[in-house]
Design a protein around this motif. Structure first.
Motif, PDB file in Angstrom:
ATOM      1  N   ALA A 595      -5.878  10.107  10.419  1.00  0.00           N
ATOM      2  CA  ALA A 595      -5.514  11.002   9.318  1.00  0.00           C
ATOM      3  C   ALA A 595      -4.541  10.321   8.361  1.00  0.00           C
ATOM      4  O   ALA A 595      -4.631  10.505   7.135  1.00  0.00           O
ATOM      5  CB  ALA A 595      -4.892  12.282   9.869  1.00  0.00           C
ATOM      6  N   LEU A 596      -3.622   9.510   8.890  1.00  0.00           N
ATOM      7  CA  LEU A 596      -2.671   8.805   8.034  1.00  0.00           C
ATOM      8  C   LEU A 596      -3.394   7.763   7.179  1.00  0.00           C
ATOM      9  O   LEU A 596      -3.101   7.607   5.985  1.00  0.00           O
ATOM     10  CB  LEU A 596      -1.594   8.136   8.888  1.00  0.00           C
ATOM     11  N   ILE A 597      -4.338   7.043   7.763  1.00  0.00           N
ATOM     12  CA  ILE A 597      -5.100   6.045   7.006  1.00  0.00           C
ATOM     13  C   ILE A 597      -5.891   6.727   5.895  1.00  0.00           C
ATOM     14  O   ILE A 597      -5.949   6.235   4.753  1.00  0.00           O
ATOM     15  CB  ILE A 597      -6.029   5.248   7.943  1.00  0.00           C
ATOM     16  N   ALA A 598      -6.482   7.875   6.203  1.00  0.00           N
ATOM     17  CA  ALA A 598      -7.232   8.611   5.183  1.00  0.00           C
ATOM     18  C   ALA A 598      -6.310   9.063   4.059  1.00  0.00           C
ATOM     19  O   ALA A 598      -6.677   9.009   2.874  1.00  0.00           O
ATOM     20  CB  ALA A 598      -7.934   9.810   5.816  1.00  0.00           C
ATOM     21  N   GLY A 599      -5.105   9.499   4.410  1.00  0.00           N
ATOM     22  CA  GLY A 599      -4.150   9.927   3.385  1.00  0.00           C
ATOM     23  C   GLY A 599      -3.698   8.781   2.502  1.00  0.00           C
ATOM     24  O   GLY A 599      -3.563   8.939   1.282  1.00  0.00           O
ATOM     25  N   LEU A 600      -3.467   7.629   3.102  1.00  0.00           N
ATOM     26  CA  LEU A 600      -3.061   6.466   2.320  1.00  0.00           C
ATOM     27  C   LEU A 600      -4.202   5.970   1.439  1.00  0.00           C
ATOM     28  O   LEU A 600      -3.979   5.480   0.322  1.00  0.00           O
ATOM     29  CB  LEU A 600      -2.593   5.349   3.260  1.00  0.00           C
ATOM     30  N   ASP A 601      -5.443   6.106   1.921  1.00  0.00           N
ATOM     31  CA  ASP A 601      -6.591   5.739   1.099  1.00  0.00           C
ATOM     32  C   ASP A 601      -6.704   6.685  -0.094  1.00  0.00           C
ATOM     33  O   ASP A 601      -7.038   6.260  -1.217  1.00  0.00           O
ATOM     34  CB  ASP A 601      -7.863   5.794   1.937  1.00  0.00           C
ATOM     35  N   GLN A 602      -6.428   7.963   0.112  1.00  0.00           N
ATOM     36  CA  GLN A 602      -6.455   8.921  -0.988  1.00  0.00           C
ATOM     37  C   GLN A 602      -5.428   8.548  -2.053  1.00  0.00           C
ATOM     38  O   GLN A 602      -5.683   8.637  -3.259  1.00  0.00           O
ATOM     39  CB  GLN A 602      -6.165  10.331  -0.456  1.00  0.00           C
ATOM     40  N   VAL A 603      -4.265   8.089  -1.610  1.00  0.00           N
ATOM     41  CA  VAL A 603      -3.218   7.654  -2.522  1.00  0.00           C
ATOM     42  C   VAL A 603      -3.695   6.465  -3.358  1.00  0.00           C
ATOM     43  O   VAL A 603      -3.500   6.412  -4.578  1.00  0.00           O
ATOM     44  CB  VAL A 603      -1.954   7.270  -1.720  1.00  0.00           C
ATOM     45  N   ARG A 604      -4.352   5.503  -2.700  1.00  0.00           N
ATOM     46  CA  ARG A 604      -4.840   4.325  -3.419  1.00  0.00           C
ATOM     47  C   ARG A 604      -5.881   4.716  -4.457  1.00  0.00           C
ATOM     48  O   ARG A 604      -5.868   4.199  -5.585  1.00  0.00           O
ATOM     49  CB  ARG A 604      -5.442   3.335  -2.417  1.00  0.00           C
ATOM     50  N   GLU A 605      -6.764   5.634  -4.113  1.00  0.00           N
ATOM     51  CA  GLU A 605      -7.808   6.038  -5.053  1.00  0.00           C
ATOM     52  C   GLU A 605      -7.230   6.776  -6.261  1.00  0.00           C
ATOM     53  O   GLU A 605      -7.836   6.783  -7.326  1.00  0.00           O
ATOM     54  CB  GLU A 605      -8.827   6.921  -4.334  1.00  0.00           C
ATOM     55  N   ARG A 606      -6.052   7.362  -6.087  1.00  0.00           N
ATOM     56  CA  ARG A 606      -5.401   8.039  -7.205  1.00  0.00           C
ATOM     57  C   ARG A 606      -4.518   7.093  -8.014  1.00  0.00           C
ATOM     58  O   ARG A 606      -3.922   7.498  -9.007  1.00  0.00           O
ATOM     59  CB  ARG A 606      -4.530   9.192  -6.689  1.00  0.00           C
ATOM     60  N   SER A 607      -4.393   5.841  -7.575  1.00  0.00           N
ATOM     61  CA  SER A 607      -3.455   4.895  -8.199  1.00  0.00           C
ATOM     62  C   SER A 607      -2.044   5.444  -8.147  1.00  0.00           C
ATOM     63  O   SER A 607      -1.278   5.348  -9.099  1.00  0.00           O
ATOM     64  CB  SER A 607      -3.860   4.606  -9.654  1.00  0.00           C
ATOM     65  N   TYR A 608      -1.688   6.037  -7.027  1.00  0.00           N
ATOM     66  CA  TYR A 608      -0.411   6.736  -6.918  1.00  0.00           C
ATOM     67  C   TYR A 608       0.668   5.800  -6.395  1.00  0.00           C
ATOM     68  O   TYR A 608       0.783   5.585  -5.194  1.00  0.00           O
ATOM     69  CB  TYR A 608      -0.560   7.957  -6.013  1.00  0.00           C
ATOM     70  N   SER A 609       1.447   5.222  -7.299  1.00  0.00           N
ATOM     71  CA  SER A 609       2.609   4.421  -6.938  1.00  0.00           C
ATOM     72  C   SER A 609       2.237   3.302  -5.968  1.00  0.00           C
ATOM     73  O   SER A 609       1.142   2.733  -6.039  1.00  0.00           O
ATOM     74  CB  SER A 609       3.691   5.340  -6.354  1.00  0.00           C
ATOM     75  N   SER A 610       3.154   3.003  -5.046  1.00  0.00           N
ATOM     76  CA  SER A 610       2.954   1.876  -4.129  1.00  0.00           C
ATOM     77  C   SER A 610       2.863   2.346  -2.688  1.00  0.00           C
ATOM     78  O   SER A 610       3.003   1.546  -1.766  1.00  0.00           O
ATOM     79  CB  SER A 610       4.120   0.890  -4.262  1.00  0.00           C
ATOM     80  N   TRP A 611       2.602   3.650  -2.492  1.00  0.00           N
ATOM     81  CA  TRP A 611       2.610   4.172  -1.128  1.00  0.00           C
ATOM     82  C   TRP A 611       1.532   3.536  -0.253  1.00  0.00           C
ATOM     83  O   TRP A 611       1.697   3.453   0.976  1.00  0.00           O
ATOM     84  CB  TRP A 611       2.440   5.687  -1.151  1.00  0.00           C
ATOM     85  N   ASP A 612       0.415   3.126  -0.836  1.00  0.00           N
ATOM     86  CA  ASP A 612      -0.637   2.559   0.006  1.00  0.00           C
ATOM     87  C   ASP A 612      -0.212   1.255   0.668  1.00  0.00           C
ATOM     88  O   ASP A 612      -0.878   0.781   1.597  1.00  0.00           O
ATOM     89  CB  ASP A 612      -1.921   2.366  -0.791  1.00  0.00           C
ATOM     90  N   LEU A 613       0.920   0.671   0.235  1.00  0.00           N
ATOM     91  CA  LEU A 613       1.432  -0.523   0.904  1.00  0.00           C
ATOM     92  C   LEU A 613       1.816  -0.229   2.359  1.00  0.00           C
ATOM     93  O   LEU A 613       1.889  -1.156   3.178  1.00  0.00           O
ATOM     94  CB  LEU A 613       2.659  -1.070   0.164  1.00  0.00           C
ATOM     95  N   LEU A 614       2.073   1.052   2.676  1.00  0.00           N
ATOM     96  CA  LEU A 614       2.425   1.393   4.059  1.00  0.00           C
ATOM     97  C   LEU A 614       1.321   0.980   5.022  1.00  0.00           C
ATOM     98  O   LEU A 614       1.583   0.678   6.188  1.00  0.00           O
ATOM     99  CB  LEU A 614       2.686   2.895   4.172  1.00  0.00           C
ATOM    100  N   LEU A 615       0.078   0.946   4.546  1.00  0.00           N
ATOM    101  CA  LEU A 615      -1.031   0.555   5.400  1.00  0.00           C
ATOM    102  C   LEU A 615      -0.888  -0.883   5.882  1.00  0.00           C
ATOM    103  O   LEU A 615      -1.378  -1.247   6.951  1.00  0.00           O
ATOM    104  CB  LEU A 615      -2.347   0.725   4.642  1.00  0.00           C
ATOM    105  N   TRP A 616      -0.192  -1.720   5.078  1.00  0.00           N
ATOM    106  CA  TRP A 616      -0.056  -3.141   5.408  1.00  0.00           C
ATOM    107  C   TRP A 616       1.338  -3.489   5.923  1.00  0.00           C
ATOM    108  O   TRP A 616       1.612  -4.662   6.215  1.00  0.00           O
ATOM    109  CB  TRP A 616      -0.347  -3.994   4.170  1.00  0.00           C
ATOM    110  N   THR A 617       2.218  -2.502   6.056  1.00  0.00           N
ATOM    111  CA  THR A 617       3.601  -2.778   6.441  1.00  0.00           C
ATOM    112  C   THR A 617       3.675  -3.301   7.878  1.00  0.00           C
ATOM    113  O   THR A 617       3.105  -2.703   8.804  1.00  0.00           O
ATOM    114  CB  THR A 617       4.452  -1.501   6.301  1.00  0.00           C
TER     115      THR A 617
END
Length: 661
Positions: A595-617
């Motif tokens: 569910a967290l990966i899906a949420g971070l992917d949703q963030v990336r698709e929205r171009s929403y800030s840099s939150w999708d970097l959490l996936l690679w942290t």
């Protein structure tokens, strides 16, 4: 492009191997991620070590005589230097020949018994002897000379066997090129001071807009380094900052001037100064009709370049009419609205959209008006998710129209690049951001977005290098410090990240909060959380998220408080419709990784800030260990892109997917 013959399919030096046949650059036996054009440039230079290639020769050979702005090659050289582990200021392999082009040098080989003080000529003759060696040792080789030569051949053979590369006849070791000429002149560094309006308030908009145009045009000159627009704006607020930049960045020249308007007539006075002694090197007055002011930038850029005794390398920007003074004033004012601080961004962007729509109606064939409207629509889509699909579709139409009217504009490429990234069209994403950056070398936005796109692709090291490179050209822009800090945190380099984020204050306090958490400095995290939303300039979302940050800080100290955090997380998610990213820190988070990966992917698709970097942290490795991560790589095209262009440093092929640290 001329390539080495089949007899020399690879080149070995230090711990690198350039595999021409396989189009790979290997280091220590591992293939490095390298774009196709970057490898083509490296192959061209490496096939003639010591040979100078002009920029035009490189562009013609690799890009096939198509119109490509010089900034594209600049970016490619930055990527190559990063791959080879060197800096432009201290090159070992790739040397910049100012006013000419580039040269690839191989390091001089170390021979047993040779003194460290050996002359260049001695090293050259030694390299010639080494080049002429055969992989097989003649029977007549003396006992004294046999071992060093055999050892050298053995080392090269073992290294190449380890990389899967074997030479058909002999190892290709080219002789090193002669050293750079002594006393080479440092690259001139120019800061363009904002033009001072003389007259009524109306002149201010045209003066500010023309200043930006001059920075953009001058940044395209080959051999000239121009301080980026954002740092220039920040520096000129306080005169002391300019003095600081002169010493800190080695600014050699300043361009100052004024603008006076009388009806439709403009008088622009420009003065080029030596920043080190204040001496005026060149001065010029321009009297023009307002209709010609935008075309004036090229003429001024050429005059300044001539005064600096530089070889011109301006991109072929079509001369265009900008309209009357009133049209120009409205255009520049609308552009300024798109750079309004975050606290009023939503309202300002809507006003800019309205203004650009009116400008398009006034002049339907003005490319810049269509480009401005495309950017405004794209920005509105970010802040209005329910309307995003329609806004982005219209933005794409406006960008395409602006591009047809004037292919030299950067904004249409940027809008198209963002759409390509959101749609997982990574080849287009990378290509379009390259074109956007090349079209506007002084604009930080396309470079910043490009770095974040590289990070989304998993190329964290390349993204971090690009951030670091742009800090040098735009040192006062806090967004670069923020982005660099976020990437350093993602890479696990938290102390370095802390220094960058502090330099970027008060920008994005949530980034400093996460940094404090990674460092386990919960006292600082609590102090940051307590101050969220307190400033009158704070964006509304900071006040919305503050309760969850305060609660999470307490729960990190006392895990029994996480149920209270869950209450705050749900409250913020109901308000925003987006996942609250503090969830990645919860004790039960690994069990909810899909569910967290899906949420971070949703963030990336929205171009929403840099939150999708959490996936690679690095600190959130559990996300990359979950099977859902493999689905993420396949479904979003990352795995396919890696197979074509090379895996990121932290990932490697594994079964039918990838294993990422």
């Amino acid at each position: 492009m001329v390539m080495p013959s089949s007899d020399t399919p690879a080149l070995a030096f230090d711990d690198f191997v350039i595999d021409f046949a396989g189009r790979r650059l290997l280091r220590g036996g591992q293939a490095l991620a390298l774009e196709p054009k970057a490898f083509s440039v490296l192959a061209l230079l490496a096939q003639g070590p010591g040979q100078a290639f002009t920029r035009d020769e490189i562009l013609d050979a690799v890009w096939g005589h198509r119109h490509v702005t010089p900034g594209v090659l600049n970016r490619i050289m930055t990527l190559l230097r990063h791959a080879l582990g060197e800096e432009a200021q201290a090159p070992r392999y790739l040397h910049t020949l100012h006013g000419v082009g580039y040269r690839f040098d191989l390091p001089a080989p170390h021979l047993p018994g040779a003194s460290a003080e050996a002359s260049v000529e001695e090293r050259r003759h030694a390299a010639e002897r080494r080049t002429s060696m055969s992989p097989t040792v003649p029977a007549t080789t003396s006992r004294r000379g046999w071992w060093p030569r055999a050892a050298l051949v053995l080392v090269l053979v073992v290294a190449l066997l380890g990389t899967g590369v074997w030479f058909k006849r002999q190892v290709w070791v080219a002789r090193p090129a002669p050293p750079s000429p002594a006393g080479a002149v440092a690259t001139p560094t120019l800061i363009v001071m904002p033009l001072k309006p003389i007259g009524g308030r109306a002149d201010g908009d045209i003066a500010a807009g023309l200043s930006d145009e001059l920075i953009s045009a001058l940044a395209r000159i080959q051999g000239l380094r121009v301080i980026a627009r954002e740092s220039t704006s920040l520096a000129t607020v306080q005169p002391a900052e300019v003095a600081t930049l002169v010493s800190r960045l080695g600014i050699s020249h300043t361009l100052e001037g004024s603008l006076r308007q009388s009806g439709e007539q403009l008088r622009i006075h420009l003065r080029l100064n030596d920043a080190r002694n204040g001496r005026t090197l060149w001065t010029q007055d321009y009297d023009r009709n307002a209709n010609d002011v935008l075309a004036l930038q090229r003429e001024v850029a050429q005059a300044v370049a001539t005064a600096l005794t530089l070889k011109l390398g301006l991109a072929k920007v079509p001369a265009q009419k900008g309209g009357d003074a009133g049209f120009l004033r409205r255009y520049f004012a609308a552009q300024a609205l798109l750079r309004t601080p975050a606290s009023a961004a939503g309202e300002a962007v809507e006003r800019a959209e309205t203004e650009f729509r009116q400008l398009v109606q006034l002049r339907p064939y003005d490319a810049r008006a269509h480009a401005g409207l495309a950017v405004a629509l794209d920005m509105r889509a970010f802040s209005r998710p329910p309307l995003a699909a329609g806004l982005r579709a219209e933005a794409a139409q406006e960008a395409a129209l602006a591009q047809r009217l004037d292919p030299s504009l950067a904004d249409p490429y940027r809008v198209q690049a963002s759409a390509a990234c959101r749609g997982n069209r990574w080849e287009d994403c990378v290509r379009l951001f390259e074109q956007a950056g090349a079209a506007a070398p002084s604009d930080s936005q396309p470079y910043f977005q490009y770095a974040m796109a590289l990070a989304a692709l998993g190329y964290l090291d390349r993204a971090e290098a690009l951030m670091r490179h742009n800090i040098e050209r735009d040192p006062l822009n806090p967004s670069w410090r923020f982005g660099h800090g976020r990437l350093l945190d993602t890479l696990g380099r938290h102390e370095q990240a802390r220094a960058q984020l502090e330099l970027g204050r008060p920008f994005a306090p949530y980034a400093r909060w996460f940094n404090a958490v990674w460092r386990k400095d919960y006292a600082q995290a609590a102090a940051i959380a307590d101050k969220l939303g307190d400033s009158v300039d704070s964006p509304a979302y900071e006040r919305l998220y503050k309760p969850s940050y305060v609660a999470a800080t307490g729960a990190l100290r006392d895990p029994s408080l996480w149920p209270q955090v869950e209450t705050e997380l749900r409250a913020s998610e109901r308000e925003t419709g987006l996942m609250n990213f503090l969830r990645v820190l919860a004790p039960e988070a690994p069990a909810h990784a899909p569910a967290l990966i899906a949420g971070l992917d949703q963030v990336r698709e929205r171009s929403y800030s840099s939150w999708d970097l959490l996936l690679w942290t690095r600190d959130l490795a559990y996300l990359r260990k979950d099977p859902a991560f493999q689905d993420y790589l396949r479904d979003n095209g990352l795995l396919a892109y890696w197979k074509r262009h090379g895996f990121p440093k932290q990932c490697r092929p594994h079964a039918d997917g990838a294993a990422c640290d």
